[in-house]
Design an enzyme around this catalytic site. Structure first.
Site, short mmCIF file in Angstrom:
data_model
loop_
_atom_site.label_atom_id
_atom_site.label_comp_id
_atom_site.label_asym_id
_atom_site.label_seq_id
_atom_site.Cartn_x
_atom_site.Cartn_y
_atom_site.Cartn_z
CE1 TYR A 1 60.91 -17.99 -10.15
CE2 TYR A 1 58.84 -19.19 -10.21
CZ TYR A 1 59.57 -18.09 -9.81
OH TYR A 1 58.97 -17.11 -9.08
CB CYS B 1 23.10 -1.00 -12.64
SG CYS B 1 22.14 0.22 -11.71
NE ARG C 1 14.33 -1.46 -13.54
CZ ARG C 1 14.73 -0.29 -13.03
NH1 ARG C 1 14.82 0.77 -13.81
NH2 ARG C 1 15.05 -0.20 -11.77
#
Length: 430
Positions: free
Chosen positions: A10, A268, A331
């Site tokens: 290929y 988040c 956090r």
């Protein structure tokens, strides 16, 4: 330029035909006589859009032919492209037998040729294969030295089946890996006039770049399919969801978040990733890709812990501890998690973060610090100087670039490799 292309599969056939279409004199080489006969007859040995016409036209113009003789091909060319397959072995490693065979054939032919030939590998190789296998095989067979008697380079292809001819002529990038500037230049000259960025790097970077592209493509497909599975379980139109996702070119479809570094944190990403994993369990869905994100992130912190402890230092200073630059948010900060792990290993810590220091006085982060991580609050000091005083090891948080300027360095360290910053003191960047 006169080019020999080894391997008429290929990649090799497409490369040979497209290079011939650009005016180069090309000879294809393969052990399969049937493929050679097809190319000699002006026919394509594989099915690919537009390829048959290129081969027919190049053959008619005398720009493309084929042979089974490696000696003949090397003798009649200035540069050889190695395009043989490197399929998977049973254990997942590469099967390099065809690669080694061709390297030996080319090397043997080089032994009786004047210096100056360039050997270029287009086959997909794991990092180190080129330097540790291909080059030694060429040198052993030729009894000559790479970089002195002949040039060597790696030139990974970025061709997609079904659009390979178009991809060849319209590349987003052309990548060459070489230690030899002359060899790299010879390879780049093959593609003069083509669009896209031209990149010259080390052989190892060029080798890995091909894998990173393909794994990224696989990751995108897997991600989209797992999102689709969630959508289906909730009766939601998955294509509409992904259309919304794709509309964001600032963060979603962009270079954002694609530089290797330390773990993510904050209010988040961990929370939302955790919630999606929970939803999958509730719906009896197996989403191995999405469910592996948090374990992968945790492992990045563990790698950092192992690296820091490897120095055998116990008095450690942190400059920066918020999860992200320009914020006081602690956090799920990976720096706080690392600090806690180091405390558990018996280390003595001092931590300074100017934003956190200010927020402790008046900000909303104050209650979180005292209620959730009081042990960290007790380690915060008033200045960077106080933090590093008597420290045996100083960790510079990449999330706080203002601290990276403490140590002048000729080049910013690569956080993915966890290298020490320049200088005598043990400053480390995460």
């Amino acid at each position: 330029m006169k080019i020999s292309v080894f391997g008429l599969g290929y990649v090799g056939t497409v490369s040979a035909a497209c290079l011939a279409a650009r005016g180069h004199q090309v000879v294809g080489v393969d052990v399969n006589a049937a493929k050679v006969d097809l190319v000699q007859a002006g026919a394509a040995p594989i099915v690919e859009e537009g390829l048959a016409d290129l081969i027919r036209e190049a053959s008619a113009q005398g720009l493309l032919r084929a042979t089974t003789s490696a000696d003949e091909a090397v003798a009649g060319s200035d540069i050889s492209l190695v395009c043989v397959g490197t399929p998977s072995a049973r254990n997942g490693n590469l099967d390099t037998r065809a690669l080694i065979r061709v390297a030996r054939e080319i090397g043997t032919a080089l032994g009786s040729k004047a210096p100056g030939h360039v050997v270029v590998v287009r086959s997909t190789l794991l990092p180190g294969t080129f330097r540790n296998i291909v080059v030694p095989e060429l040198e052993a067979a030729s009894h000559r030295k790479a970089g002195k008697d002949f040039g060597v380079a790696i030139n990974p292809e970025f061709l997609r089946e079904g659009s390979a001819v178009s991809d060849f002529h319209n590349p987003e990038k052309t990548v060459v890996g070489a230690d030899d500037a002359d060899a790299a230049r010879s390879v780049m000259d093959l593609y003069n006039g083509l669009p896209g960025k031209r990149i010259t790097e080390s052989p190892e970077i060029a080798e890995l770049a091909k894998y990173v592209d393909n794994v990224w493509h696989a990751l995108k497909i897997g991600f989209a399919n797992e999102v689709g599975n969630i959508c289906k379980s909730q009766g939601i139109d998955s294509h509409a969801v992904m259309d919304v996702f794709l509309s964001d070119r600032k963060l979603n479809i962009s270079p954002a978040y694609l530089k290797p570094g330390f773990a993510f944190g904050g209010s988040c990403l961990p929370k939302d990733t955790r919630a999606i994993a929970y939803l999958a369990r509730v719906c009896d869905l197996e989403l191995p890709l999405l469910q592996s994100i948090l374990p992968s992130n945790h492992r990045q912190i563990e790698r950092a812990l192992d690296w820091v402890l490897s120095f055998g230092k116990r008095r450690i200073a942190f400059l920066g501890c918020a999860f992200k630059a320009g914020t006081d948010d602690l956090r799920e900060s990976p720096y706080v998690i690392l600090a806690e792990r180091l405390l558990g290993k018996g280390c003595t810590l001092r931590i300074f973060d100017n934003n956190v220091r200010l927020s402790m006085l008046t900000g909303a982060n104050r209650d979180y610090i005292h209620a959730t991580i009081p042990h960290i609050a007790n380690l915060l000091v008033a200045s960077g100087e106080d933090a590093v005083e008597d420290a045996e090891l100083v960790i510079l948080a990449a999330a706080s670039p203002e601290y990276l300027r403490r140590k002048a360095s000729p080049a910013r360290p690569d956080p993915a490799r966890f290298r020490p910053c320049a200088g005598a003191e043990p400053y480390l960047q995460l």
